[in-house]
Design an enzyme around this catalytic site. Structure first.
Site, PDB file in Angstrom:
ATOM      1  N   ARG A  59     -15.213   9.487  -2.335  1.00  0.00           N
ATOM      2  CA  ARG A  59     -13.332   9.125  -2.512  1.00  0.00           C
ATOM      3  C   ARG A  59     -13.354  10.460  -1.230  1.00  0.00           C
ATOM      4  O   ARG A  59     -12.299  10.234  -0.434  1.00  0.00           O
ATOM      5  CB  ARG A  59     -12.699  10.009  -3.705  1.00  0.00           C
ATOM      6  CG  ARG A  59     -11.401   9.135  -3.340  1.00  0.00           C
ATOM      7  CD  ARG A  59     -10.298   9.452  -4.100  1.00  0.00           C
ATOM      8  NE  ARG A  59     -10.551  10.047  -5.760  1.00  0.00           N
ATOM      9  CZ  ARG A  59     -10.108  11.464  -5.449  1.00  0.00           C
ATOM     10  NH1 ARG A  59      -9.907  12.491  -5.053  1.00  0.00           N
ATOM     11  NH2 ARG A  59     -10.621  12.246  -6.781  1.00  0.00           N
ATOM     12  N   TYR A 112       2.822  -7.799   9.416  1.00  0.00           N
ATOM     13  CA  TYR A 112       2.240  -8.064   8.275  1.00  0.00           C
ATOM     14  C   TYR A 112       3.146  -7.968   7.948  1.00  0.00           C
ATOM     15  O   TYR A 112       3.906  -7.087   7.475  1.00  0.00           O
ATOM     16  CB  TYR A 112       1.288  -7.705   8.066  1.00  0.00           C
ATOM     17  CG  TYR A 112       0.965  -8.415   7.315  1.00  0.00           C
ATOM     18  CD1 TYR A 112       0.761  -9.407   7.275  1.00  0.00           C
ATOM     19  CD2 TYR A 112      -0.081  -7.197   5.761  1.00  0.00           C
ATOM     20  CE1 TYR A 112       0.077  -9.920   5.918  1.00  0.00           C
ATOM     21  CE2 TYR A 112      -0.177  -7.552   5.085  1.00  0.00           C
ATOM     22  CZ  TYR A 112      -0.943  -8.627   4.466  1.00  0.00           C
ATOM     23  OH  TYR A 112      -1.399  -9.515   3.960  1.00  0.00           O
ATOM     24  N   ASP A 184      -0.593  -0.873  15.007  1.00  0.00           N
ATOM     25  CA  ASP A 184      -1.415  -1.802  14.338  1.00  0.00           C
ATOM     26  C   ASP A 184      -2.032  -2.564  15.311  1.00  0.00           C
ATOM     27  O   ASP A 184      -1.190  -3.742  16.126  1.00  0.00           O
ATOM     28  CB  ASP A 184      -1.377  -2.716  13.679  1.00  0.00           C
ATOM     29  CG  ASP A 184      -1.784  -3.009  12.746  1.00  0.00           C
ATOM     30  OD1 ASP A 184      -2.333  -3.800  12.996  1.00  0.00           O
ATOM     31  OD2 ASP A 184      -1.033  -3.944  11.751  1.00  0.00           O
ATOM     32  N   LYS A 209     -10.120  -8.354   9.557  1.00  0.00           N
ATOM     33  CA  LYS A 209      -9.796  -9.228  10.117  1.00  0.00           C
ATOM     34  C   LYS A 209     -11.011  -9.869  11.408  1.00  0.00           C
ATOM     35  O   LYS A 209     -12.542  -9.417  11.170  1.00  0.00           O
ATOM     36  CB  LYS A 209      -8.772  -9.313  10.636  1.00  0.00           C
ATOM     37  CG  LYS A 209      -7.090  -8.940   9.274  1.00  0.00           C
ATOM     38  CD  LYS A 209      -7.193 -10.000   8.827  1.00  0.00           C
ATOM     39  CE  LYS A 209      -5.790  -9.296   7.579  1.00  0.00           C
ATOM     40  NZ  LYS A 209      -6.541 -10.484   6.272  1.00  0.00           N
TER      41      LYS A 209
HETATM   42  N1  LCS Z   1      -2.155  -5.237   9.158  1.00  0.00           N
HETATM   43  C1  LCS Z   1      -2.277  -6.564  10.499  1.00  0.00           C
HETATM   44  C2  LCS Z   1      -1.847  -6.936  11.590  1.00  0.00           C
HETATM   45  C3  LCS Z   1      -2.432  -7.724   9.177  1.00  0.00           C
HETATM   46  O1  LCS Z   1      -2.641  -8.609   9.895  1.00  0.00           O
HETATM   47  C4  LCS Z   1      -2.467  -7.791   7.803  1.00  0.00           C
HETATM   48  C5  LCS Z   1      -3.062  -8.988   6.937  1.00  0.00           C
HETATM   49  C6  LCS Z   1      -2.843  -6.166   7.140  1.00  0.00           C
HETATM   50  C7  LCS Z   1      -2.234  -5.352   8.282  1.00  0.00           C
HETATM   51  C8  LCS Z   1      -3.449  -5.693   6.430  1.00  0.00           C
HETATM   52  O2  LCS Z   1      -4.695  -6.014   5.717  1.00  0.00           O
HETATM   53  P1  LCS Z   1      -5.208  -5.737   4.616  1.00  0.00           P
HETATM   54  O3  LCS Z   1      -4.722  -5.128   3.543  1.00  0.00           O
HETATM   55  O4  LCS Z   1      -5.064  -7.213   4.346  1.00  0.00           O
HETATM   56  O5  LCS Z   1      -6.595  -5.476   4.970  1.00  0.00           O
HETATM   57  N2  LCS Z   1      -3.185  -9.707   7.702  1.00  0.00           N
HETATM   58  C9  LCS Z   1      -3.174 -11.020   6.216  1.00  0.00           C
HETATM   59  C10 LCS Z   1      -2.344 -12.392   7.220  1.00  0.00           C
HETATM   60  O6  LCS Z   1      -1.941 -12.244   8.290  1.00  0.00           O
HETATM   61  N3  LCS Z   1      -3.178 -12.794   6.332  1.00  0.00           N
HETATM   62  O7  LCS Z   1      -4.117 -13.015   5.060  1.00  0.00           O
HETATM   63  C11 LCS Z   1      -3.742 -11.536   4.956  1.00  0.00           C
END
Ligand code: LCS
Length: 406
Positions: A59, A112, A184, A209
């Site tokens: 951790r 998001y 981001d 992603k």
């Molecule tokens: N930032 C952006 C721009 C994102 O598109 C997402 C997830 C996150 C942060 C959060 O990431 P995660 O915790 O899912 O790894 N976006 C998603 C979307 O547009 N569709 O499903 C997940």
């Protein structure tokens, strides 16, 4: 893409974060261990006191995770990375590290959905207030700043509207007010945008992603620019506990080796798809930074090295037509997430941005009719053909409805 930069970046994708390993292993081994044995009681105490360098507990830090962190820090031009369990864990760790009760945040309306929800629920409960503004309008950012603004948080291109915000100008506004500029960079990846070059202090990603790129890992990362911030963030991450594990780190690091060529292909495919959709009579509006019709087309050319793989669009028949389209695609898969090698399609209002509520969606211009497409690296003709046959279904249905009403 800039040719000089591309070559350099391609090489970095293959080699960044790599070191010398036991048995001459070419890639970092997966240290699938929760804890590390001390040589002696004195050694353990010295590690905890920070008098000696070494690993203690996964951790806190793990070599496989650290290799990934160093890789992405290098790609983003930062000092160090902090691997998180998800993109949301990264977002939470950023706000947990930077803010306290009484602080104010300025955040893009188009982010998001769960980022909006986090700020409006948990961070609000902790006494942190947020003003959401359309950061693609720099003047709105300037007027949202308050004496207690601690963080300016920008997602560009924004999810899902693909609104582009001026990183350089917004950084200047943030810094003139002693606020920290957080970006981001998930939609672009470091292959297409370098926020630190434009003045950002902190960059974060959902690794889930484009960076991983293969739809088989959930992860996040934060990149910081200096040692002091790194130490502070590491403490917060250790307390919040949302760290990425060694195996997922290994997979993401593996995925990054092809980041440059994947991003190139995403961009090449997406412009073809966007142009096809823009000309289609059943499509009302297409949002893609590589189209001249995009409101920030010029800005995108200035601060991005490519237009990316994400497209959003609205059909003439609104939400119902969008549903028919999403139910009719065969190659494109109906699923949330994005940035993988496979094309995915989804409906923001009822899926990714449902949790933020209708009012916040309307403020962010996320209409009920918006459909989002993550363009994969398949042969682009196959993607277009798939959309064509699905749009034909929409057309058939609409023709039947017209007949019915006559
Ligand atoms: N930032 C952006 C721009 C994102 O598109 C997402 C997830 C996150 C942060 C959060 O990431 P995660 O915790 O899912 O790894 N976006 C998603 C979307 O547009 N569709 O499903 C997940």
């Amino acid at each position: 893409m800039n040719k000089e930069q591309k070559k350099d970046f391609e090489t970095k994708c293959v080699h960044a974060g790599m070191g010398e390993y036991e048995f001459g292993s070419v890639v970092p081994p997966i240290y699938q261990t929760s804890t590390f044995k001390f040589k002696s009681a004195q050694h353990g105490a010295a590690l905890f006191a920070g008098e000696e360098k070494g690993y203690i507990y996964t951790r806190m830090l793990n070599p496989t995770v650290e290799a990934l962190e160093n890789c992405i820090a290098e790609l983003e031009g930062g000092y160090k990375g902090l691997g998180c369990a998800s993109g949301m864990a990264a977002v939470h760790t950023v706000f947990g590290s930077l803010t306290q009760a009484g602080d104010h945040v300025v955040c893009s309306t188009a982010v998001y959905g769960p980022t909006t929800t986090l700020l409006n629920s948990i961070m609000k409960k902790y006494g942190v207030e947020t003003t959401f503004v359309d950061t693609s309008n720099t003047e709105l950012v300037r007027s949202a700043i308050k004496p207690n603004t601690k963080v300016v948080y920008v997602e560009t291109p924004g999810n899902p509207t693909l609104a582009i915000s001026d990183l350089k100008e917004i950084s200047k506004i943030a810094h003139a007010n002693n606020a920290i500029m957080v970006v981001d960079n998930t939609f672009m990846s470091p292959a297409l945008q370098s926020p630190i070059e434009f003045g950002a202090d902190i960059v974060l990603h959902s690794l889930t992603k484009f960076l991983n790129g293969h739809a088989d890992v959930v992860g996040g990362i934060i990149v910081v620019k200096d040692e002091e911030t790194y130490k502070h963030f590491r403490k917060t991450l250790n307390q919040l506990g949302g760290v990425i594990d060694p195996f997922n780190s290994f997979l993401v690091h593996r995925g990054i080796k092809t980041l440059s060529i994947r991003m190139q292909k995403h961009c090449e495919n997406a412009i073809v798809v966007a142009e096809y959709l823009e000309k289609h009579p059943l499509i009302k509006k297409v949002f893609y930074p590589g189209l001249k019709s995009h409101p920030q087309y010029e800005l995108a050319k200035k601060q991005q090295k490519g237009s990316g793989g994400m497209i959003t669009f609205e059909l003439e028949g609104g939400f119902e037509a969008g549903q028919v389209l999403m139910n009719s695609v065969k190659l494109c898969q109906l699923a949330v997430s994005l940035g993988g090698v496979e094309s995915l399609i989804q409906h923001p209002a009822s899926m990714t941005h449902f949790s933020m509520g209708r009012e916040a969606r309307m403020a962010a211009e996320i209409s009920d009719g918006l459909v989002r497409l993550s363009v994969g690296i398949e042969n682009v003709n196959d993607i277009v053909k798939d959309l064509e046959q699905a749009l034909e279904k929409v057309n058939e249905l609409q023709s039947k409805e017209v007949e019915h009403s006559l």
